[in-house]
Design an enzyme around this catalytic site. Structure first.
Site, short mmCIF file in Angstrom:
data_model
loop_
_atom_site.label_atom_id
_atom_site.label_comp_id
_atom_site.label_asym_id
_atom_site.label_seq_id
_atom_site.Cartn_x
_atom_site.Cartn_y
_atom_site.Cartn_z
N HIS A 1 0.79 -1.11 0.12
CA HIS A 1 -0.10 0.05 0.12
C HIS A 1 0.97 1.19 0.13
CE1 HIS A 1 -3.78 -2.16 1.78
NE2 HIS A 1 -3.49 -2.66 0.86
N GLU B 1 1.23 3.80 1.99
CA GLU B 1 1.68 4.30 3.46
C GLU B 1 3.30 3.28 3.41
OE1 GLU B 1 -2.81 3.90 4.43
OE2 GLU B 1 -1.32 3.20 2.81
N ASP C 1 -15.49 -6.77 -36.85
CA ASP C 1 -14.00 -6.00 -36.65
C ASP C 1 -12.95 -6.84 -36.21
OD1 ASP C 1 -15.68 -3.83 -37.79
OD2 ASP C 1 -16.15 -2.81 -35.82
N ARG D 1 -2.85 -0.81 -26.03
CA ARG D 1 -1.71 -0.60 -26.70
C ARG D 1 -0.78 0.45 -26.79
NH1 ARG D 1 -5.67 -3.08 -29.92
NH2 ARG D 1 -5.94 -1.25 -31.32
#
Length: 329
Positions: free
Chosen positions: A58, A60, A207, A214
């Site tokens: 984390h 901290e 498509d 990217r």
């Protein structure tokens, strides 16, 4: 009421939090600053930390690792964008106590009801002064909106995105991309910030999109989702059955079983319109290019009025020759 100096440092940790958005896994992107006031009333920054990629360590812990224990004194202050975690085992709250920090400023409480307030309570019991700034809380919630939606509503944050031409068409018979290179870069940044990308079945068949981010030097495993009205198998894609003929209103049960914090729904146009009409979104992003498309099929037309008349415009930015519009309910 916090002083201007403390508010500025809290604003700084919130701004720093933006850097790792989308890269911290299930954890929020948190920032931490350690500031010494012993030699200057404005404070001198000793160290900073961000939530690591994939969520640990984390912020901290990362900030404390960068400085030696003898640098911390009674006038050393820690600023954190989210309250430190507290567990019976090792945790950030205990690390703060062990380091000798005596004063902590926090921008936002943890939205998880099982954690909220526990970090602050522990610090106070250890005679550490803790200040929670209500003024800066909204800023952190906006930055980590995916995390807050997951924790408070038990579902992913849903972003609807569409790219259209100047005259409202989402597809050109002659051009693969209808937006500029700058806008393409923005779209990949948008992908990077989300945990999953979703498209309709027709978009996959027509498509064959890679549905990846990217950007150079960036590596992230983004989940790939397909919406379809029938069962069909695609390798490396998760199928979600959607009945496009059945209009639902604000029924997010479709997404609640998914473990992701955020989903970017990219299209095609029929999928975009379905989720828009069903009100199944938190945010709508329209990328409008400066290109005028000729001889396009009417089935790829989207009227901007259908969006501007029903949604609230939150921001508009110019990218090269294109415009990026962000809407909410």
């Amino acid at each position: 009421m916090l002083s201007t100096s403390h508010q500025n440092y809290l604003q700084s940790v919130n701004n720093l939090s933006i850097k790792n958005i989308g890269l911290t896994g299930k954890n929020p992107s948190v920032a931490c600053l350690i500031v010494d006031y012993s030699k200057s009333s404005k404070g001198i920054i000793l160290s900073y930390g961000l939530t690591s990629k994939n969520g640990r360590p984390h912020a901290e812990i990362n900030a404390l690792k960068k400085i030696s224990r003898n640098k911390i004194n009674n006038k050393t202050v820690m600023y954190i964008s989210l309250e430190p975690c507290f567990k019976k085992s090792s945790c950030c709250a205990k690390a703060i106590v062990k380091a000798g920090i005596k004063k902590v400023f926090i921008s936002s409480l943890d939205p998880n009801p099982n954690i909220k307030g526990k970090g602050i309570d522990f610090l106070k019991k250890q005679k550490i002064k803790v200040f929670h700034s209500l003024k800066s809380t909204d800023r952190f919630k906006i930055i980590n909106k995916f995390f807050y939606t997951r924790k408070t509503l038990n579902r992913p944050f849903i972003t609807l995105k569409i790219a259209i031409s100047k005259n409202g068409f989402s597809k050109s018979p002659t051009h693969k991309n209808i937006t500029s290179d700058q806008t393409q870069y923005f779209m990949h940044q948008l992908r990077l910030s989300h945990d999953a990308i979703a498209v309709g079945m027709n978009t996959v068949l027509d498509d064959k999109p890679k549905l990846t981010c990217r950007l150079q030097g960036v590596s992230k495993n983004i989940a790939k989702l397909i919406f379809s009205n029938k069962e069909i198998k695609f390798k490396n894609y998760k199928l979600i059955i959607v009945d496009y003929k059945k209009t639902v209103t604000e029924n997010f049960s479709l997404f609640k079983k998914l473990k992701t914090q955020s989903i970017l729904i990219e299209g095609g146009l029929n999928t975009f319109k379905y989720f828009l009409n069903c009100n199944l979104f938190d945010e709508v992003i329209v990328c409008q290019s400066n290109m005028t498309i000729k001889n396009a099929s009417k089935k790829y037309f989207l009227s901007m009025k259908s969006i501007t008349n029903n949604l609230i415009l939150k921001s508009s930015l110019k990218y090269g020759e294109d415009m990026i519009y962000k809407f909410t309910n």
